[in-house]
Design an enzyme around this catalytic site. Structure first.
Site, short mmCIF file in Angstrom:
data_model
loop_
_atom_site.label_atom_id
_atom_site.label_comp_id
_atom_site.label_asym_id
_atom_site.label_seq_id
_atom_site.Cartn_x
_atom_site.Cartn_y
_atom_site.Cartn_z
CG HIS A 373 -1.93 -1.04 1.27
ND1 HIS A 373 -3.22 -0.90 0.81
CD2 HIS A 373 -1.85 -2.31 1.72
CE1 HIS A 373 -3.89 -2.03 0.99
NE2 HIS A 373 -3.08 -2.91 1.55
CE LYS A 566 -6.96 13.61 0.57
NZ LYS A 566 -6.98 12.44 -0.28
NE ARG A 567 -4.04 9.84 10.29
CZ ARG A 567 -3.57 8.90 11.11
NH1 ARG A 567 -4.16 7.74 11.18
NH2 ARG A 567 -2.53 9.14 11.86
CE LYS A 572 -2.81 10.61 3.23
NZ LYS A 572 -3.44 9.71 2.24
CB THR A 674 -10.31 4.50 -0.77
OG1 THR A 674 -9.79 4.85 0.51
CG2 THR A 674 -9.58 3.29 -1.30
CE LYS A 678 -14.22 5.52 1.48
NZ LYS A 678 -13.25 5.68 2.58
#
Ligand code: 26Q
Length: 832
Positions: A373, A566-567, A572, A674, A678
């Site tokens: 991952h 998100k984290r 990110k 992911t 969504k």
């Protein structure tokens, strides 16, 4: 006293009589649980209503749970086991109601108690047994396997404390323990009769057995007991209920007894305490935290208990011929976290079942499969050899043996290539030796997969290249997905009803059918478009209420909802988002309002408690929000909120309400993502880089319905060689202005200097995330977003097309691919 399995007869599932599902029967069972089991009455705290309802539903799941087990226990039936240190389940009540198809009856039954479903559902604590994407993926996989009727059992740890609760105090993240089991867990079923013993410490003894064979025993260990707790995983209206088996650690009885006899009663109880630490708390890091002994204990605890459980079940059905074992089992390892299972299965087969090494190795490498991952090399797990030797002495010997044999294979293929042997060795030399868990996973598995097309390609080109050259056939891609049951049918009931009115209900089980919405995106279907917008507006109102409650910020539902949840991680790039917010704020202050779209920017996510930069980014977001939201000149054109304690149940409200989904990682760094899926399913448009599954989303929906920006992964690699972030500032007045405002202390008047570390990171030529390099391209793409938002009819069409094109991103498709290429299971009779 623990019951041992050898005493138990082969398992035979005697069918249970079904319970009636009408409102009256549901109501009277609910009443009975509330009054006779919980000892409460009408007017009690709502949490007891939730508990009584959960028990009422669990009773009804029991029938199919038992018949599903019976189905999977048929002789010769092949089963898969999904091994994961994380299952981020969230709440179960609403999801089970949906799957059982008794929402209306239940609602009706509750009427007599003057309470609503929402009220009761919100009492359930999230089962937060995961950090983020990897843990939630495991939960979505479980849902899809049950819906497809696939014989898959999940194995995990029943953490007493899940993911910490996040509070925001003066803009800073504060962590609070999440004792989610405090009021008990009505869904779980404890099965102490299936407890397993797990060894730690001690030493090994090599000896010759009675037949003259050299053997090894692991002695002098401190053992703990693993007690299984089963959670039912219901399929969507298909009479299938699969099992998620979570292990809790406790002391063994005799372990206490030794000390007890020595007269140290309190020390004996203390030892019990020590054993219980193993399943006490989830590690809140989503990039590996190296070297923590307790974490290695957790990993071995899960791997050992689960393998022994699977073997026990198989033997209990009368199986003893291990040449058939690999044909009937596959263990899917969720990242390297449970990878010690490779060595543990070898240990069990060789030391306790008496198999020859080569036979055991053939079995092992034919039933283990590994999913990777991450592409970040620093996130690859390693464990120091001395720690391994102390905690798992026998497993270390086995790893050395696996490695010696493997390196012989490498040197046969590439004689004299010592550099390659050094790179591929499971043991990393130099300084303190380390066990490379990813290498162990690859060597011990028949399948290795990445989680999106780009990610899988980058793995074989980069990190795993040597292994790919040796075994190309092992490597494959399985693009992630999300379950449409929780993320659309449950979370977005308005949209679900609207879609089903138009194309029927088949899409809930077969998401590709959403394609049938495509014709409805054409301009002549204006009535449908109006309904689509009305649903979104209602969802936005619901989110606005939550933001008001949690952040005390007013979101206007007619503004563009721009969301990044998100984290919190540098790769990110929440920082890029906040730079854009500052840019928008400057435009307002400078009166540059051409093509303006009013925006509500929502950001949420947890930072690992030890990740100082991520925590400072949260503070920055809150500081900017404070200034923007209280400046009268902004006048509702821009709102910024940081939603505290982002978790599964908040995403159920956020995803249906988003207009714009922020997927802005540095290209080549996000394995898949992911959340992006969504949002897409719920009709949001994506602004994103060419990274992870964004690429596949872009291909599915078409570039005219996606806001693409930024460097590609090859550009990032190229620019790495000579990166000069300040040059982007010199060439771009907007960027210069944003950085100047940040540096001026405008957002941290009372705390000077607190954002210096952020500025230094952005302006460093070593910034791995190259945030400033993508600023202009991002701002330009955001202007396209604002422009597109002006034309609400066109936006609505794009929104419909996003939902209509999201069929590929169902975990039903992902699971079908795992099953077709890796697991090769036959669906049970219950599954369709
Ligand atoms: C490892 C060792 C010690 C302590 C913690 C860990 C640890 C725990 C969790 C390391 C990594 C994680 C989680 C990683 C994760 O969530 N990765 C994400 O997986 C998603 C599902 O495949 C992808 O969509 C995301 O791109 C990826 O970042």
């Amino acid at each position: 006293m623990t019951k041992h399995l050898s005493n138990l007869a082969p398992y035979v599932a005697v069918p249970l009589d079904p319970l009636p599902n009408d409102a009256e029967a549901l109501g009277s069972d609910f009443q009975r649980y509330l009054s006779y089991y919980l000892g409460r009455f009408q007017g009690c705290p709502q949490v007891y209503m939730y508990e009584a309802l959960a028990y009422t539903l669990r009773d009804r799941l029991m029938v199919d749970w038992r018949s599903t087990w019976g189905e999977y226990l048929q002789p010769g039936k092949r089963r898969a086991y999904y091994m994961s240190l994380e299952f981020l389940i969230g709440r179960s009540l609403g999801n089970n109601l949906l799957n059982m198809g008794i929402c209306n009856e239940t609602q009706q039954a509750l009427l007599d108690y003057c309470t609503s479903m929402e009220e009761v559902s919100s009492q359930e604590p999230d089962a937060g047994l995961g950090n983020g994407g990897l843990g939630r993926l495991a939960a979505c996989f479980m849902d899809s396997c049950a819906t497809l009727g696939l014989p898959v059992v999940g194995y995990g740890i029943r953490y007493e404390y899940g993911m910490f609760r996040q509070h925001i105090n003066d803009g800073y993240q504060m962590e609070e323990p999440d004792h989610w089991l405090r009021d008990g867990n009505p869904w779980e079923l404890e099965r102490p009769e299936y407890s397993q013993r797990v060894q730690f410490g001690g030493h090994t003894e090599h000896y010759i057995d009675d037949d003259g064979k050299p053997k090894v025993r692991w002695v002098g260990s401190n053992d703990v007991l693993a007690i299984p707790f089963d959670m039912p995983i219901s399929g969507y209206r298909n009479k299938t209920v699969n099992t998620l088996r979570l292990w809790k650690s406790t002391a063994t009885d005799e372990f206490n007894l030794d000390e007890f006899n020595a007269g140290s009663y309190t020390e004996a109880v203390e030892a019990k305490n020590h054993a219980e630490h193993i399943s006490m708390v989830l590690y809140p890091n989503d990039s590996s935290e190296n070297g923590k002994e307790l974490r290695l204990r957790q990993q071995y605890f899960l791997a050992s208990a689960s393998l022994k459980d699977a073997i026990r079940l198989w033997e209990r059905q009368g199986n003893h011929d291990y040449s058939k074992f690999a044909a009937e089992h596959v263990f899917q390892m969720n990242d390297t976290h449970p990878t010690i299972a490779v060595a543990e299965l070898m240990r069990i087969l060789v030391d306790t079942k008496g198999l020859e090494w080569d036979d055991a190795w053939n079995i092992t490498r034919n039933c283990m499969a590994y999913t990777n991952h991450t592409l970040l090399p620093e996130a690859l797990e390693r464990w120091s050899v001395p720690l391994f030797a102390k905690l798992l002495p026998r497993l270390l010997e086995i790893i050395y043996e696996i490695n010696a044999r493997f390196l012989r294979e490498v040197s046969m293929k590439w004689p004299g290539d010592t550099g390659r042997q050094r790179r591929m060795s499971i043991i990393e030399e130099g300084g303190v030796k380390q066990v490379r868990m990813a290498w162990l996973a690859i060597v011990g598995s028949f399948s290795v997969n990445g989680v999106a097309a780009l990610h899988s390609q980058l793995l074989v080109d980069g990190l795993f290249r040597d292994f790919y050259e040796l075994w190309p056939e092992k490597f494959n891609n399985k693009t992630n997905g999300v379950t449409p049951r929780r993320w659309v049918a449950h979370a977005n009931q308005g949209m679900t009803a609207l879609i089903s009115e138009n194309i029927g209900e088949g899409w809930i089980r077969d998401l590709a059918q959403l394609e049938k919405l495509k014709p409805l995106a054409a301009p002549e279907h204006s009535a449908f478009h109006a309904q689509w917008r009305a649903v979104k507006l209602a969802n936005k109102q619901r989110l606005a209420d939550l933001v008001k409650k949690e952040c005390d910020v007013d979101f206007n539902p007619s503004a563009l909802f721009d969301v990044q949840v998100k984290r919190i991680h540098e790769y990110k790039r929440q920082l890029l988002n906040i730079l854009h917010v500052i840019h928008l704020y400057r435009r307002i202050k400078q009166g540059r309002l051409e093509n303006w779209a009013d925006r509500c920017v929502l950001i949420g996510g947890k930072a690992a408690p030890g990740y100082a930069m991520a925590k400072r980014i949260i503070k920055l977001i809150n500081s900017v929000a404070e200034v923007v939201n209280t400046d009268p000149e902004v006048n509702g054109r821009l709102k910024v909120a940081f939603i505290p304690n982002y978790r599964v149940s908040s995403m159920e409200i956020i995803a249906p309400a988003a207009d714009l989904s922020e997927q802005i990682s540095t290209a080549g760094k996000e394995a898949s993502g992911t959340g992006n899926m969504k949002f897409m399913m719920n009709g949001a448009l994506t602004i994103g880089t060419y990274d992870g599954a964004n690429i596949e989303i872009l291909e599915a929906v078409g570039e005219e319905n996606f806001f693409l920006f930024g460097l590609r992964d090859a550009d990032v690699a190229e620019l790495r060689r000579d990166y000069r972030p300040w040059t982007y500032m010199e060439r771009d007045d907007d960027l210069q202005g944003v950085i100047d405002w940040l540096r001026s202390g405008h957002f941290n008047m009372s705390e000077p200097g607190i954002f210096d570390m952020v500025l230094d990171a952005l302006l460093s030529p070593h910034d791995p995330w190259m945030t400033l390099a993508d600023f202009r391209s991002y701002v330009d793409a955001q202007e396209q977003v604002s422009l597109a938002w002006q034309d609400q009819a066109a936006w609505t069409r794009m929104s419909i097309l996003n939902t209509a094109s999201s069929g590929f991103f169902s975990t039903d498709r992902t699971m079908e691919e795992y099953n077709r290429d890796i697991w090769k299971l036959k669906p049970g009779a219950n599954g369709e």
